[in-house]
Motif scaffolding. Structure first.
Motif, short mmCIF file in Angstrom:
data_model
loop_
_atom_site.label_atom_id
_atom_site.label_comp_id
_atom_site.label_asym_id
_atom_site.label_seq_id
_atom_site.Cartn_x
_atom_site.Cartn_y
_atom_site.Cartn_z
N UNK A 200 13.95 93.49 53.00
CA UNK A 200 15.40 93.31 53.00
C UNK A 200 15.76 92.15 52.07
N UNK A 201 16.86 92.27 51.39
CA UNK A 201 17.33 91.19 50.51
C UNK A 201 18.25 90.28 51.32
N UNK A 202 17.67 89.55 52.24
CA UNK A 202 18.42 88.68 53.15
C UNK A 202 18.63 87.33 52.48
N UNK A 203 19.87 86.89 52.26
CA UNK A 203 20.11 85.58 51.62
C UNK A 203 19.43 84.44 52.35
N UNK A 204 19.21 84.60 53.66
CA UNK A 204 18.59 83.53 54.43
C UNK A 204 17.10 83.37 54.12
N UNK A 205 16.54 84.29 53.36
CA UNK A 205 15.12 84.23 53.05
C UNK A 205 14.80 83.34 51.86
N UNK A 206 15.77 82.59 51.38
CA UNK A 206 15.48 81.63 50.33
C UNK A 206 15.96 82.07 48.97
N UNK A 207 15.64 81.29 47.92
CA UNK A 207 16.12 81.57 46.56
C UNK A 207 15.65 82.93 46.05
N UNK A 208 16.47 83.52 45.17
CA UNK A 208 16.14 84.81 44.59
C UNK A 208 15.62 84.59 43.17
N UNK A 209 14.31 84.83 42.93
CA UNK A 209 13.77 84.61 41.58
C UNK A 209 14.27 85.62 40.56
N UNK A 210 14.96 86.67 41.01
CA UNK A 210 15.45 87.69 40.11
C UNK A 210 16.98 87.68 40.01
N UNK A 211 17.57 86.56 40.35
CA UNK A 211 19.02 86.42 40.20
C UNK A 211 19.34 86.32 38.71
N UNK A 212 20.29 87.15 38.27
CA UNK A 212 20.66 87.15 36.86
C UNK A 212 21.35 85.85 36.48
N UNK A 213 21.09 85.39 35.27
CA UNK A 213 21.76 84.20 34.76
C UNK A 213 23.23 84.50 34.50
N UNK A 214 24.05 83.46 34.48
CA UNK A 214 25.49 83.62 34.22
C UNK A 214 25.82 83.05 32.84
N UNK A 215 26.47 83.81 31.93
CA UNK A 215 26.81 85.23 32.12
C UNK A 215 25.55 86.09 31.98
N UNK A 216 25.44 87.09 32.82
CA UNK A 216 24.22 87.90 32.84
C UNK A 216 24.19 88.84 31.65
N UNK A 217 23.03 89.04 31.06
CA UNK A 217 22.92 89.99 29.95
C UNK A 217 23.10 91.41 30.48
N UNK A 218 23.62 92.26 29.65
CA UNK A 218 23.80 93.66 30.03
C UNK A 218 22.56 94.43 29.61
N UNK A 219 21.90 95.05 30.59
CA UNK A 219 20.69 95.81 30.29
C UNK A 219 21.02 97.26 30.02
N UNK B 250 14.99 96.56 42.83
CA UNK B 250 16.35 96.07 43.03
C UNK B 250 17.12 96.18 41.72
N UNK B 251 18.43 96.03 41.80
CA UNK B 251 19.28 96.28 40.64
C UNK B 251 18.94 95.38 39.45
N UNK B 252 18.83 94.08 39.67
CA UNK B 252 18.59 93.18 38.54
C UNK B 252 17.22 93.43 37.90
N UNK B 253 16.11 93.54 38.67
CA UNK B 253 14.83 93.87 38.03
C UNK B 253 14.85 95.21 37.30
N UNK B 254 15.57 96.20 37.87
CA UNK B 254 15.63 97.50 37.20
C UNK B 254 16.39 97.40 35.89
N UNK B 255 17.47 96.64 35.85
CA UNK B 255 18.21 96.45 34.60
C UNK B 255 17.33 95.79 33.55
N UNK B 256 16.51 94.86 33.99
CA UNK B 256 15.60 94.19 33.07
C UNK B 256 14.58 95.18 32.50
#
Length: 334
Positions: free
Chosen positions: A22-41, A289-295
């Motif tokens: 599960x992508x639970x925010x309580x589980x700590x930092x997300x190493x696959x969070x897109x940078x801002x502004x995120x690149x379009x894949x 997940x969406x961000x890794x798949x876009x990458x």
């Protein structure tokens, strides 16, 4: 490793493992969070004109090494069992015999329910499969010549003996128990029988989710023989897939390595991979997940037809930094 997971009924996981996916925010930092502004894949366009095909059986000789990996999230999931990440997940040996060309390997289906641990396995053990049927699938395949110090007659004599004995599949992936064998373990023993020096198992990944998976499946943490240990890019004879050109296969593997490098030991696997409870098989249940798949899509879409593996690694590494930020430097290094 040759891992196939059969799901009893729907794909509901044991609660502890379900929590890891599960992508639970309580589980700590997300190493696959897109940078801002995120690149379009961009979505990877088909490259059917550059697809390679499986070599014709008449081109093959005995002793060639055949490896494969699932092109979807399952390939990444299985590849992450070892540390460091290695892209190939299954291995077999080619044998040209009087009645045709065959692949010797070993495989099985492990079963898992929402009640907890693995409930057994439907083992096929060491098997002999016609080559053309073996490669008639959507997997990514690689074909390699063995190293010169491997006696191919002795190599195949060993696997044929295991086939004749009906040696069972090793559902625990225990590299220290020769009474049952998983795919790379079978080849590791044949390697030594053929005159090559023995290999050391690749360490098991020390990661919170994979530690739990091994516990549920009864897999020891002593490490694994992995297909990449038996191949060398300099001995590559063919690389093919129904969906990716050889250049895009290299880009996909480079992207998987970048994702693996960002999976910290304390980051749940659910940051990278999600689970579909409605699916009926492992390959249908696992998705990026969406961000890794876009990458990954961007890594594939940016592949040049003549791009080399080294060029792919450099390009995809820069793309990963653009998507997720640079990897943290190890302590004590500039």
């Amino acid at each position: 490793m040759g891992l196939s997971l059969a799901l009893a009924g729907c794909a509901t996981l044991p609660p502890p493992l379900a929590a890891e996916l599960r992508a639970d925010p309580a589980q700590g930092p997300d190493p696959y969070r897109l940078r801002t502004p995120s690149p379009v894949g961009p979505v990877a366009a088909p490259d059917a004109a550059y697809l390679a095909r499986a070599p014709d059986p008449g081109q093959l000789v005995s002793g060639l090494v055949l490896v494969w990996s699932n092109p979807g999230a399952t390939g990444l999931f299985v590849g992450l069992f070892g540390e460091p990440f290695m892209p190939w997940t299954h291995i077999g040996l080619i044998a040209v015999e009087p009645d045709g060309v065959f692949v010797y390997d070993t495989n099985a289906n492990l079963s898992l329910t929402d009640q907890g641990p693995a409930t057994g396995h439907e083992g096929r053990g060491v098997q002999r499969i016609p080559y053309e049927r073996y490669v008639d699938s959507g997997q990514i395949f690689g074909l390699y010549a063995p190293p010169p110090d491997v006696d191919t007659d002795r190599l195949l004599q060993h696997v044929r003996e295991q086939y004749a004995r009906r040696t069972p599949f090793d559902a625990r992936f225990d590299a220290d128990d020769p009474s049952a064998l998983y795919c790379s373990e079978l080849v590791a023993h044949a390697w030594v029988a053929a005159g090559a020096p023995p290999l050391r198992p690749v360490p098991a990944r020390d990661h919170r989710s994979y530690n739990l998976v091994r516990q549920l499946l009864g897999i020891p943490d002593t490490g694994f023989y992995l297909p990449d240990q038996f191949i060398d890019p300099q001995r590559q004879l063919a690389l093919w897939s129904r969906t990716h050109s050889p250049a895009r296969i290299e880009a996909l593997f480079a992207a998987r390595r970048e994702l693996a490098l960002r999976l910290a030991p304390d980051a749940p696997l659910g940051r990278l991979i999600r689970w579909d409870d409605a699916a009926l098989s492992l390959s249908a249940a696992l998705h990026l997940r969406e961000a890794p798949q876009r990458f990954v899509d961007a890594a594939l879409a940016g592949t040049a037809v003549a791009e080399t593996p080294a060029q792919a690694r450099v390009r995809v590494h820069a793309l990963a930094d653009a998507f997720f930020g640079p990897l943290p430097q190890p302590a004590g290094r500039p």
